[in-house]
Design a protein around this motif. Structure first.
Motif, PDB file in Angstrom:
ATOM      1  N   SER A 155       3.446  20.474  -5.375  1.00 57.59           N
ATOM      2  CA  SER A 155       3.542  19.017  -5.403  1.00 57.59           C
ATOM      3  C   SER A 155       4.759  18.599  -6.223  1.00 57.59           C
ATOM      4  CB  SER A 155       2.277  18.407  -6.030  1.00 57.59           C
ATOM      5  OG  SER A 155       1.127  18.770  -5.305  1.00 57.59           O
ATOM      6  N   GLN A 156       5.206  17.389  -6.016  1.00 54.82           N
ATOM      7  CA  GLN A 156       6.329  16.864  -6.785  1.00 54.82           C
ATOM      8  C   GLN A 156       6.021  16.934  -8.273  1.00 54.82           C
ATOM      9  OE1 GLN A 156       7.463  12.484  -6.992  1.00 54.82           O
ATOM     10  NE2 GLN A 156       9.129  13.263  -5.708  1.00 54.82           N
ATOM     11  N   ASP A 157       6.971  17.402  -9.052  1.00 57.08           N
ATOM     12  CA  ASP A 157       6.885  17.529 -10.511  1.00 57.08           C
ATOM     13  C   ASP A 157       5.988  18.686 -10.953  1.00 57.08           C
ATOM     14  OD1 ASP A 157       7.878  16.668 -12.961  1.00 57.08           O
ATOM     15  OD2 ASP A 157       6.126  15.431 -13.374  1.00 57.08           O
ATOM     16  N   GLU A 158       5.588  19.549 -10.035  1.00 55.80           N
ATOM     17  CA  GLU A 158       4.766  20.702 -10.409  1.00 55.80           C
ATOM     18  C   GLU A 158       5.641  21.792 -11.023  1.00 55.80           C
ATOM     19  OE1 GLU A 158       1.990  24.107  -8.208  1.00 55.80           O
ATOM     20  OE2 GLU A 158       2.105  22.089  -7.361  1.00 55.80           O
TER      21      GLU A 158
ATOM     22  N   GLY B  77       0.789  -1.226   0.000  1.00 62.40           N
ATOM     23  CA  GLY B  77       0.000   0.000   0.000  1.00 62.40           C
ATOM     24  C   GLY B  77       0.821   1.276   0.000  1.00 62.40           C
ATOM     25  N   GLU B  78       2.149   1.169  -0.100  1.00 58.22           N
ATOM     26  CA  GLU B  78       3.004   2.347  -0.114  1.00 58.22           C
ATOM     27  C   GLU B  78       3.330   2.762  -1.550  1.00 58.22           C
ATOM     28  OE1 GLU B  78       6.453   2.104   2.272  1.00 58.22           O
ATOM     29  OE2 GLU B  78       5.383   1.637   4.120  1.00 58.22           O
ATOM     30  N   SER B  79       3.411   4.065  -1.758  1.00 58.41           N
ATOM     31  CA  SER B  79       3.706   4.592  -3.084  1.00 58.41           C
ATOM     32  C   SER B  79       5.141   4.267  -3.485  1.00 58.41           C
ATOM     33  CB  SER B  79       3.493   6.103  -3.109  1.00 58.41           C
ATOM     34  OG  SER B  79       3.915   6.651  -4.342  1.00 58.41           O
ATOM     35  N   LEU B  80       5.333   3.910  -4.779  1.00 55.61           N
ATOM     36  CA  LEU B  80       6.686   3.668  -5.282  1.00 55.61           C
ATOM     37  C   LEU B  80       7.404   4.985  -5.561  1.00 55.61           C
ATOM     38  CD1 LEU B  80       6.337   0.691  -7.795  1.00 55.61           C
ATOM     39  CD2 LEU B  80       6.871   0.641  -5.361  1.00 55.61           C
ATOM     40  N   LYS B  81       6.653   6.079  -5.598  1.00 52.03           N
ATOM     41  CA  LYS B  81       7.255   7.389  -5.831  1.00 52.03           C
ATOM     42  C   LYS B  81       8.086   7.787  -4.616  1.00 52.03           C
ATOM     43  CE  LYS B  81       5.061  11.300  -5.220  1.00 52.03           C
ATOM     44  NZ  LYS B  81       4.110  12.424  -5.344  1.00 52.03           N
ATOM     45  N   ARG B  82       9.318   8.106  -4.844  1.00 52.16           N
ATOM     46  CA  ARG B  82      10.186   8.507  -3.756  1.00 52.16           C
ATOM     47  C   ARG B  82      10.065  10.002  -3.491  1.00 52.16           C
ATOM     48  NH1 ARG B  82       9.632   3.876  -3.191  1.00 52.16           N
ATOM     49  NH2 ARG B  82      11.256   2.311  -2.823  1.00 52.16           N
ATOM     50  N   MET B  83      10.783  10.436  -2.494  1.00 55.76           N
ATOM     51  CA  MET B  83      10.633  11.799  -2.008  1.00 55.76           C
ATOM     52  C   MET B  83      10.980  12.856  -3.065  1.00 55.76           C
ATOM     53  SD  MET B  83      12.083  13.279   1.560  1.00 55.76           S
ATOM     54  CE  MET B  83      11.433  14.807   2.256  1.00 55.76           C
ATOM     55  N   PHE B  84      12.021  12.574  -3.888  1.00 59.60           N
ATOM     56  CA  PHE B  84      12.485  13.586  -4.830  1.00 59.60           C
ATOM     57  C   PHE B  84      12.616  13.045  -6.250  1.00 59.60           C
ATOM     58  CE2 PHE B  84      14.732  15.147  -0.861  1.00 59.60           C
ATOM     59  CZ  PHE B  84      13.792  16.125  -0.605  1.00 59.60           C
ATOM     60  N   LEU B  85      12.495  13.944  -7.231  1.00 59.38           N
ATOM     61  CA  LEU B  85      12.742  13.609  -8.624  1.00 59.38           C
ATOM     62  C   LEU B  85      14.243  13.419  -8.857  1.00 59.38           C
ATOM     63  CD1 LEU B  85      10.531  16.287 -10.444  1.00 59.38           C
ATOM     64  CD2 LEU B  85       9.948  13.887 -10.038  1.00 59.38           C
ATOM     65  N   LYS B  86      14.588  12.775  -9.976  1.00 60.37           N
ATOM     66  CA  LYS B  86      15.996  12.609 -10.339  1.00 60.37           C
ATOM     67  C   LYS B  86      16.645  13.956 -10.651  1.00 60.37           C
ATOM     68  CE  LYS B  86      14.733   9.842 -13.570  1.00 60.37           C
ATOM     69  NZ  LYS B  86      14.725   8.961 -14.767  1.00 60.37           N
ATOM     70  N   ALA B  87      15.882  14.853 -11.255  1.00 55.13           N
ATOM     71  CA  ALA B  87      16.374  16.187 -11.607  1.00 55.13           C
ATOM     72  C   ALA B  87      15.166  17.113 -11.737  1.00 55.13           C
ATOM     73  CB  ALA B  87      17.177  16.154 -12.906  1.00 55.13           C
ATOM     74  N   PRO B  88      15.354  18.416 -11.517  1.00 57.34           N
ATOM     75  CA  PRO B  88      14.222  19.347 -11.574  1.00 57.34           C
ATOM     76  C   PRO B  88      13.836  19.801 -12.975  1.00 57.34           C
ATOM     77  CG  PRO B  88      16.196  20.494 -10.885  1.00 57.34           C
ATOM     78  CD  PRO B  88      16.576  19.051 -11.001  1.00 57.34           C
ATOM     79  N   LEU B  89      14.541  19.306 -14.012  1.00 62.17           N
ATOM     80  CA  LEU B  89      14.247  19.730 -15.384  1.00 62.17           C
ATOM     81  C   LEU B  89      14.874  18.753 -16.364  1.00 62.17           C
ATOM     82  CD1 LEU B  89      16.641  22.656 -16.403  1.00 62.17           C
ATOM     83  CD2 LEU B  89      17.138  20.989 -14.647  1.00 62.17           C
ATOM     84  N   LYS B  90      14.473  18.896 -17.643  1.00 63.13           N
ATOM     85  CA  LYS B  90      15.123  18.159 -18.720  1.00 63.13           C
ATOM     86  C   LYS B  90      16.250  19.042 -19.238  1.00 63.13           C
ATOM     87  CE  LYS B  90      11.038  15.549 -20.113  1.00 63.13           C
ATOM     88  NZ  LYS B  90      10.075  15.241 -21.198  1.00 63.13           N
TER      89      LYS B  90
ATOM     90  N   VAL C 225      10.963  24.257 -15.260  1.00 68.14           N
ATOM     91  CA  VAL C 225      11.613  23.771 -14.039  1.00 68.14           C
ATOM     92  C   VAL C 225      10.522  23.283 -13.087  1.00 68.14           C
ATOM     93  CG1 VAL C 225      13.033  24.401 -12.039  1.00 68.14           C
ATOM     94  CG2 VAL C 225      13.545  25.368 -14.296  1.00 68.14           C
ATOM     95  N   HIS C 226      10.734  22.101 -12.503  1.00 66.51           N
ATOM     96  CA  HIS C 226       9.722  21.481 -11.660  1.00 66.51           C
ATOM     97  C   HIS C 226      10.228  21.273 -10.232  1.00 66.51           C
ATOM     98  CE1 HIS C 226       7.297  20.389 -15.251  1.00 66.51           C
ATOM     99  NE2 HIS C 226       8.495  20.323 -15.827  1.00 66.51           N
TER     100      HIS C 226
ATOM    101  N   ASN D 250      25.304  17.055  -2.268  1.00 63.87           N
ATOM    102  CA  ASN D 250      25.680  16.912  -3.677  1.00 63.87           C
ATOM    103  C   ASN D 250      24.614  16.078  -4.375  1.00 63.87           C
ATOM    104  OD1 ASN D 250      26.780  16.479  -6.180  1.00 63.87           O
ATOM    105  ND2 ASN D 250      28.812  15.925  -5.427  1.00 63.87           N
ATOM    106  N   TYR D 251      23.633  16.751  -4.969  1.00 61.39           N
ATOM    107  CA  TYR D 251      22.495  16.060  -5.580  1.00 61.39           C
ATOM    108  C   TYR D 251      22.907  15.257  -6.802  1.00 61.39           C
ATOM    109  CZ  TYR D 251      17.477  15.529  -6.444  1.00 61.39           C
ATOM    110  OH  TYR D 251      16.206  15.028  -6.594  1.00 61.39           O
ATOM    111  N   TYR D 252      23.890  15.731  -7.551  1.00 59.12           N
ATOM    112  CA  TYR D 252      24.347  15.021  -8.752  1.00 59.12           C
ATOM    113  C   TYR D 252      24.949  13.669  -8.392  1.00 59.12           C
ATOM    114  CZ  TYR D 252      27.405  13.769 -12.636  1.00 59.12           C
ATOM    115  OH  TYR D 252      28.034  13.096 -13.638  1.00 59.12           O
ATOM    116  N   LYS D 253      25.718  13.628  -7.334  1.00 64.03           N
ATOM    117  CA  LYS D 253      26.407  12.388  -6.947  1.00 64.03           C
ATOM    118  C   LYS D 253      25.424  11.276  -6.623  1.00 64.03           C
ATOM    119  CE  LYS D 253      30.005  10.646  -3.859  1.00 64.03           C
ATOM    120  NZ  LYS D 253      30.941  10.989  -2.752  1.00 64.03           N
ATOM    121  N   ILE D 254      24.337  11.598  -5.944  1.00 65.55           N
ATOM    122  CA  ILE D 254      23.398  10.554  -5.542  1.00 65.55           C
ATOM    123  C   ILE D 254      22.439  10.168  -6.657  1.00 65.55           C
ATOM    124  CG2 ILE D 254      23.490  11.207  -3.115  1.00 65.55           C
ATOM    125  CD1 ILE D 254      20.811  12.577  -3.412  1.00 65.55           C
ATOM    126  N   ASN D 255      22.431  10.953  -7.779  1.00 65.23           N
ATOM    127  CA  ASN D 255      21.500  10.658  -8.867  1.00 65.23           C
ATOM    128  C   ASN D 255      22.163  10.293 -10.187  1.00 65.23           C
ATOM    129  OD1 ASN D 255      18.589  11.229  -8.033  1.00 65.23           O
ATOM    130  ND2 ASN D 255      19.671  12.978  -7.205  1.00 65.23           N
TER     131      ASN D 255
END
Length: 298
Positions: A198-201, A98-111, A147-148, A229-234
């Motif tokens: 919201s996430q991805d808004e 019953g838990e969402s597969l969506k995690r707390m953050f997106l991989k990146a805030p934009l394309k 930007v999201h 360091n957001y890049y390192k973890i993604n």
């Protein structure tokens, strides 16, 4: 449509062998982006998927909706069921617990096109020439690129940053996280300090306001006031996305050549050449992204 894919050589080849379109990989990678590492799939790993697809002249042209999927591998089972909560508009995927597969953050805030500057405590500033900490990831992208928000939260700042950040948005998330988006050309309509997002808004658009040499997004994130360091973890997800989209472009080109007689009869040579050129350009861009990212990893 139901597909049962067991890994023998590669997900790409085994998807075709199972009679499914490799374009389904893109959907699965998005659904399982935080649960399954597509770079470490092993022989015997298995995907079972129920989905809807669109066909034209008995050829698969798109994967529309994945309704249910189960992954078995590495001693674990990860199920994903599509569901739209009554208080939300967008569908999400939920596990058997019953838990969402969506995690707390997106991989990146934009394309983005590339990463123009990485996280560093000793970077020479391209404008001032001074060596100082740059606890951010700079994403190079054309002016106006959307930007999201990387996650749910509350906007704490939305306005001009007089220290060089230009148009800036700062969002407070749960568990002590805060994210910041700078050098924006403009903000999303109606956004202001105190807004819930919201996430991805959509929150704004890439620009070069403030102290900047060109259009890019200066993105920062903190946990309990400490820079991360957001890049390192993604970065593994960045590589995965590039490879998957490059293969998808190859599939589209190959598919149109296989259907060449009916394709040309229906649309004509001019349309065919334009479509082929666009796909070739897309493919070149994606392969350039692969080479650039690999070089950055060395």
């Amino acid at each position: 449509q139901y597909s049962d894919i067991t890994i023998q050589s590669s997900l790409w080849n085994d998807m075709i062998a199972a009679g499914a379109s490799p374009a389904l990989i893109v959907e699965l990678a998005d659904i399982y982006q935080w649960s399954v590492n597509f770079f470490t799939l092993q022989p015997g790993d298995r995907f079972r998927v129920i989905y809807c697809q669109t066909l034209c002249e008995e050829e698969i042209i798109s994967i529309d909706t994945v309704f249910f999927s189960i992954f078995n591998g590495g001693g674990k089972e990860v199920s994903a069921m599509r569901y739209v909560p009554f208080d939300e508009e967008k569908a999400g995927y939920w596990g058997k617990d019953g838990e969402s597969l969506k995690r707390m953050f997106l991989k990146a805030p934009l394309k983005y096109n590339r990463i123009s500057s990485k996280f560093s405590y000793h970077r020479k500033h391209p404008v001032t020439g001074k060596v100082k900490a740059h606890t951010a990831v700079d994403y190079a992208a054309p002016t106006g690129t959307p930007v999201h928000a990387i996650g749910d939260g509350t906007v704490t700042l939305c306005g001009w940053d007089g220290t060089g950040g230009g148009n800036r948005i700062r969002i407070k998330h749960m568990q002590g996280y805060e994210s910041c988006y700078m050098h924006l050309s403009k903000f999303a309509k109606g956004l202001h300090a105190g807004s819930r997002v919201s996430q991805d808004e959509l929150i704004g658009y890439v620009g070069a306001t403030g102290t900047a040499t060109g259009p890019h997004l200066d993105f920062r994130i903190w946990q309990n006031k400490k820079p991360i360091n957001y890049y390192k973890i993604n970065r593994i997800f960045i590589l995965c996305g590039i490879f998957i989209h490059a293969k998808e472009s190859l599939l589209l080109i190959a598919g149109n050549f296989q259907r060449r007689p009916s394709f040309l009869q229906t649309h004509g040579w001019k349309y065919a050449k334009t479509t082929f050129l666009k796909m070739c350009i897309s493919l070149i861009i994606h392969f350039y992204g692969v080479l650039f990212t690999l070089m950055k990893q060395m």
